[in-house]
Design a protein around this motif. Structure first.
Motif, short mmCIF file in Angstrom:
data_model
loop_
_atom_site.label_atom_id
_atom_site.label_comp_id
_atom_site.label_asym_id
_atom_site.label_seq_id
_atom_site.Cartn_x
_atom_site.Cartn_y
_atom_site.Cartn_z
N ARG A 291 0.83 -1.20 0.00
CA ARG A 291 0.00 0.00 0.00
C ARG A 291 0.87 1.26 0.00
O ARG A 291 0.58 2.22 -0.71
N LEU A 292 1.93 1.25 0.80
CA LEU A 292 2.83 2.40 0.86
C LEU A 292 3.53 2.63 -0.48
O LEU A 292 3.70 3.77 -0.92
N ARG A 293 3.93 1.52 -1.13
CA ARG A 293 4.58 1.64 -2.44
C ARG A 293 3.63 2.27 -3.45
O ARG A 293 4.00 3.15 -4.23
N ALA B 222 4.00 5.92 -5.19
CA ALA B 222 4.02 5.91 -6.66
C ALA B 222 2.97 6.90 -7.20
O ALA B 222 3.24 7.64 -8.16
N LEU B 223 1.80 6.91 -6.57
CA LEU B 223 0.75 7.85 -6.99
C LEU B 223 1.17 9.29 -6.71
O LEU B 223 0.91 10.18 -7.53
N VAL B 224 1.81 9.51 -5.56
CA VAL B 224 2.29 10.85 -5.22
C VAL B 224 3.25 11.36 -6.30
O VAL B 224 3.20 12.51 -6.73
N TRP B 225 4.13 10.47 -6.76
CA TRP B 225 5.12 10.85 -7.77
C TRP B 225 4.48 11.04 -9.15
O TRP B 225 4.72 12.03 -9.83
N GLU B 226 3.65 10.08 -9.54
CA GLU B 226 3.06 10.11 -10.88
C GLU B 226 2.12 11.29 -11.08
O GLU B 226 2.03 11.85 -12.17
N SER B 227 1.40 11.67 -10.05
CA SER B 227 0.43 12.77 -10.17
C SER B 227 1.03 14.13 -9.83
O SER B 227 0.32 15.14 -9.85
N ASP B 228 2.35 14.14 -9.53
CA ASP B 228 3.05 15.40 -9.23
C ASP B 228 2.32 16.17 -8.13
O ASP B 228 2.00 17.36 -8.28
N ILE B 229 2.08 15.49 -7.02
CA ILE B 229 1.33 16.10 -5.92
C ILE B 229 2.01 17.36 -5.39
O ILE B 229 1.35 18.34 -5.05
N HIS B 230 3.33 17.34 -5.33
CA HIS B 230 4.02 18.50 -4.76
C HIS B 230 3.94 19.72 -5.68
O HIS B 230 3.91 20.86 -5.21
N ILE C 43 -10.26 21.56 -6.88
CA ILE C 43 -10.96 20.62 -7.77
C ILE C 43 -10.01 20.11 -8.85
O ILE C 43 -9.95 18.90 -9.12
N LYS C 44 -9.25 21.01 -9.46
CA LYS C 44 -8.31 20.63 -10.51
C LYS C 44 -7.28 19.64 -9.98
O LYS C 44 -6.96 18.63 -10.65
N SER C 45 -6.75 19.89 -8.79
CA SER C 45 -5.72 19.02 -8.21
C SER C 45 -6.27 17.63 -7.90
O SER C 45 -5.63 16.62 -8.21
N LEU C 46 -7.45 17.57 -7.31
CA LEU C 46 -8.03 16.27 -6.95
C LEU C 46 -8.41 15.48 -8.20
O LEU C 46 -8.27 14.25 -8.23
N ARG C 47 -8.89 16.17 -9.22
CA ARG C 47 -9.18 15.49 -10.49
C ARG C 47 -7.91 14.95 -11.12
O ARG C 47 -7.90 13.87 -11.72
N SER C 48 -6.81 15.69 -10.99
CA SER C 48 -5.53 15.26 -11.55
C SER C 48 -5.03 14.00 -10.86
O SER C 48 -4.53 13.07 -11.50
N ILE C 49 -5.18 13.95 -9.53
CA ILE C 49 -4.74 12.77 -8.78
C ILE C 49 -5.59 11.57 -9.15
O ILE C 49 -5.12 10.43 -9.16
N PHE D 30 -0.12 17.86 2.50
CA PHE D 30 -0.78 16.87 3.37
C PHE D 30 -2.23 16.67 2.95
O PHE D 30 -2.75 15.54 2.99
N PHE D 31 -2.90 17.75 2.55
CA PHE D 31 -4.29 17.66 2.08
C PHE D 31 -4.38 16.72 0.87
O PHE D 31 -5.25 15.84 0.80
N LEU D 32 -3.45 16.89 -0.09
CA LEU D 32 -3.45 16.04 -1.29
C LEU D 32 -2.99 14.62 -0.97
O LEU D 32 -3.45 13.67 -1.59
N TRP D 33 -2.09 14.47 -0.02
CA TRP D 33 -1.69 13.13 0.42
C TRP D 33 -2.90 12.35 0.94
O TRP D 33 -3.02 11.16 0.69
N GLY D 34 -3.76 13.04 1.68
CA GLY D 34 -4.95 12.37 2.21
C GLY D 34 -5.83 11.83 1.11
O GLY D 34 -6.34 10.70 1.18
N TYR D 35 -6.01 12.63 0.06
CA TYR D 35 -6.82 12.19 -1.08
C TYR D 35 -6.12 11.04 -1.81
O TYR D 35 -6.78 10.06 -2.22
N ALA D 36 -4.79 11.13 -1.96
CA ALA D 36 -4.03 10.05 -2.61
C ALA D 36 -4.13 8.77 -1.80
O ALA D 36 -4.16 7.67 -2.36
N TRP D 37 -4.17 8.89 -0.47
CA TRP D 37 -4.31 7.70 0.39
C TRP D 37 -5.65 7.01 0.14
O TRP D 37 -5.73 5.78 0.07
N ASN D 38 -6.71 7.82 -0.01
CA ASN D 38 -8.03 7.25 -0.33
C ASN D 38 -8.01 6.56 -1.69
O ASN D 38 -8.58 5.46 -1.85
#
Length: 278
Positions: free
Chosen positions: A7-9, A13-21, A109-115, A259-267
């Motif tokens: 799950r962590l991997r 991977a999603l954090v990196w691929e979706s350019d969360i930062h 909205i744009k960021s969450l749709r991107s993730i 951290f807000f986007l990390w939470g969505y990526a975790w879901n």
């Protein structure tokens, strides 16, 4: 153990691929641009139903949670807004601020749709409606939290005057951390649920919101402690002079947006693993 590692991997991977930062940078920058217009909207709405003294009283409680360099510009803005009595000026400011404030919710909205890797485009009218809906619900929730906080403040005052109960008075950070946790969790859950066309229930959005809130609280109090360390505040002031408070606010906003986007990526990670299991 193996499942947790997997799950962590997937999560990172999603954090990196979706350019969360990168997305967090956009949200934090937009937030800084719209922070004071947002204050105009929410304080003006509160001012219609509540006296300035009470608004400033609750704002002071917020100052016990946020680091001082971040809280001071907000405090001054709220104080000035509550003293404005020119209703024509308030109406014009509210109209302009209302329109400009939609941009922060559009960025969310744009960021969450991107993730979520949602590629379908949404029209201008629908995008504005989604942003408006998020703003209205945020405003309603903030008003509710305002009165809950005020009620708890009066309750603490009663406990102290009647029973000399000093736990919360001596350790306000404990009491405020619990309230803040519920505020952040409920707001984030709503954003995760309604920011995209692929709606999920509040309950399914809760794990990521809790994850983000648990990161938010230690960051906030840790940041507060860091800025109180000897020479830290002085170094920021010397390096940036008048911009020091905005630099600190920008850093704080960026980390919290992450951290807000990390939470969505975790879901999203939990949902993907659940689909694979089925």
């Amino acid at each position: 153990m193996a499942k947790s590692k997997s799950r962590l991997r997937k999560f990172f991977a999603l954090v990196w691929e979706s350019d969360i930062h990168g997305l967090a940078s956009e949200i934090s920058f937009t937030f800084l641009l719209t922070l004071f217009p947002l204050l105009v909207v929410f304080v003006s709405l509160l001012g219609l139903i509540q006296d300035p003294k009470t608004i400033n009283l609750i704002t002071d409680q917020l100052g016990k949670v946020l680091p001082q360099p971040i809280f001071q510009p907000i405090e001054k803005s709220v104080e000035n807004l509550t003293n404005v009595k020119d209703y024509k000026l308030i109406a014009l400011s509210l109209l302009i601020s209302f329109a400009s404030s939609l941009s922060i919710f559009g960025a969310v909205i744009k960021s969450l749709r991107s993730i979520s890797f949602i590629t379908e485009k949404i029209g201008f009218i629908k995008a504005q409606w989604m942003s408006l809906r998020m703003m209205l619900v945020s405003g309603i929730l903030i008003v509710i939290y305002f009165y809950v906080s005020y009620g708890l403040y009066l309750f603490e005052k009663y406990l102290y005057s009647s029973f000399k109960f000093t736990l919360f008075r001596k350790n306000p950070e404990i009491f405020l951390a619990v309230i803040t946790f519920f505020v952040v969790t409920s707001l984030f859950s709503f954003y995760y649920s309604y920011a995209t066309s692929r709606r999920t229930s509040i309950l399914k959005s809760l794990p990521g919101a809790i994850f983000a809130a648990l990161l938010w609280i230690p960051l906030t109090f840790g940041f507060q402690y860091y800025l109180k360390l000897k020479n830290v505040g002085v170094n920021y002031a010397l390096a940036y002079y008048l911009l020091s408070k905005m630099v600190v606010l920008m850093l704080y906003a960026y980390i919290n947006s992450t951290f807000f986007l990390w939470g969505y990526a975790w879901n999203q990670t939990r949902n993907d693993i659940g689909k694979e299991t089925k």
